[in-house]
Design an enzyme around this catalytic site. Structure first.
Site, PDB file in Angstrom:
ATOM      1  N   PRO A  77       3.578   4.259   7.384  1.00 30.80           N
ATOM      2  CG  PRO A  77       3.569   5.504   5.404  1.00 30.80           C
ATOM      3  CD  PRO A  77       4.157   5.471   6.799  1.00 30.80           C
ATOM      4  CB  CYS A  78       1.267  -0.802   7.551  1.00 31.83           C
ATOM      5  SG  CYS A  78      -0.362  -0.746   6.741  1.00 31.83           S
ATOM      6  CD  GLN A  79       0.557   1.551   2.450  1.00 30.74           C
ATOM      7  OE1 GLN A  79       1.423   1.864   3.265  1.00 30.74           O
ATOM      8  NE2 GLN A  79      -0.383   2.389   2.075  1.00 30.74           N
TER       9      GLN A  79
END
Length: 360
Positions: A77-79
């Site tokens: 996940p890149c958030q």
């Protein structure tokens, strides 16, 4: 051991709807998914719907072992790294950022011939990425891999969308990993083949407000033509925005119906309330592409935002790929996906570095 000599087994971590796995499978070079891990329930159901392999629909931390695989894929996940996630609290960002370590745990357990990490470009400027690079030359389980990395634009590989992603590729038993994968479209391509366009992506599609569902069309495929209940004033605003235009055109042409917050902010992003061009790739498709106030998501001609099917086309998903979930869940899957067209180019590049024989 691979079941056939030419089969290359892939393990997809943080798999989402399966954009990476689909691109690898469509490369037609023997890549076969054998397991996926995805915590989002709707995305996990979509993966199960489209691929014949086990899917763990829970946190990766729950798994103590994984299927044997030749290649590990994944987009942690890149958030935590993305500018769009900057408002998250520090603990939440740290938890998301640490998931790449779970990816490396899987690599150490599986010991694949190669692995690929996909993330936002900002990841490659982070302290976590610097730690990854350190581990690649100091960790006993990782230093046998040669690696390369950089930011790739999906449009350079035939996707009708400007979308930049950070890609890291590591391969065993090679002298070096050439980089980047050869571009097939645009000014970087040898043939100077033009970029794929919105017009090409939307070819053959038709939509009216009366067709607004996730049912099955006359051709037996998902419609995905969700409509949005648009207020009359929104339709009036859309009508003032020309191809390639944005909220600034609305401010100039019809200040009386321009939201006050925009009138009080005469500078800023040019994508908000933006209309696409027929003859160009789209801008980046994110998870709320059905909201024109979030980006350049107005249809090039019609006074409406693009539909889910149109967004899937811009992400290079074929029409026979079936999404599972409600309209918000499906939009999230589309917007978060790695474009299969980009994944296919990565797969072809990786295949050129792998011996066609099975795992040692």
């Amino acid at each position: 051991m691979s079941e056939t000599p030419d089969e290359i087994r892939t393990l997809d971590l943080f798999a989402g709807a399966g954009g990476l796995s689909l691109g690898f499978a469509r490369a037609r070079k023997g890549f076969v998914p054998v397991q996926a891990v995805e915590v989002d329930q709707a995305a996990a159901r979509t993966f199960k719907q489209n691929f014949d392999c086990p899917v763990h629909d829970g946190p990766i931390e729950e798994l103590s072992e994984f299927e044997e695989a030749d290649v590990v894929l994944g987009g942690p996940p890149c958030q935590g790294f993305s500018p769009l996630g900057k408002n998250r609290d520090a603990d939440s960002r740290a938890r998301l950022n640490a998931l790449w370590e779970q990816y490396l745990r899987a690599v150490r357990l599986v010991r694949p011939r190669a692995f690929v990490i996909e993330n936002v470009p900002q990841f490659q400027k982070s302290a976590q990425f610097a730690e990854l690079l350190r581990l690649m030359v100091t960790d006993e389980d990782l230093r046998e891999y040669q690696f390369a990395y950089g930011v790739l634009n999906a449009a350079d590989y035939g996707v009708p969308q400007i979308r930049r992603r950070g890609i890291f590729m590591a391969v065993k038993e090679v002298g070096a990993v050439p980089w980047p994968p050869p571009a097939t479209h645009g000014p970087k391509s040898k043939a100077q083949r033009p970029y794929s366009t919105v017009e090409e992506a939307f070819e053959g599609l038709s939509w009216t407000p009366e067709r607004s569902d996730v049912g099955v069309g006359s051709d037996g495929r998902q419609d995905l033509h969700f409509g949005r209940n648009v207020r009359p004033i929104s339709l009036e605003r859309y009508a003032h925005i020309p191809p390639g235009g944005n909220r600034f055109d609305l401010m100039r042409n019809a200040p009386e119906i321009t939201p006050r917050c925009w009138l009080e902010k005469p500078t800023g992003t040019t994508d908000v309330m933006g209309r696409m061009w027929w003859e160009r790739p789209s801008g980046t498709i994110r998870t709320e592409f059905y909201k024109p106030e979030k980006g350049r998501y107005l249809h090039p001609e019609a006074h409406r935002p693009i539909t889910h099917r149109e967004a899937a086309r811009l992400q290079s998903f074929p029409d026979d790929f079936e999404f599972v979930g409600n309209r918000v869940e499906i939009a999230r899957q589309i917007g978060n996906a790695v474009p299969p067209g980009l994944a296919r180019a990565i797969a072809l590049h990786l295949h050129s570095l792998l011996e066609p024989s099975g795992r040692d």
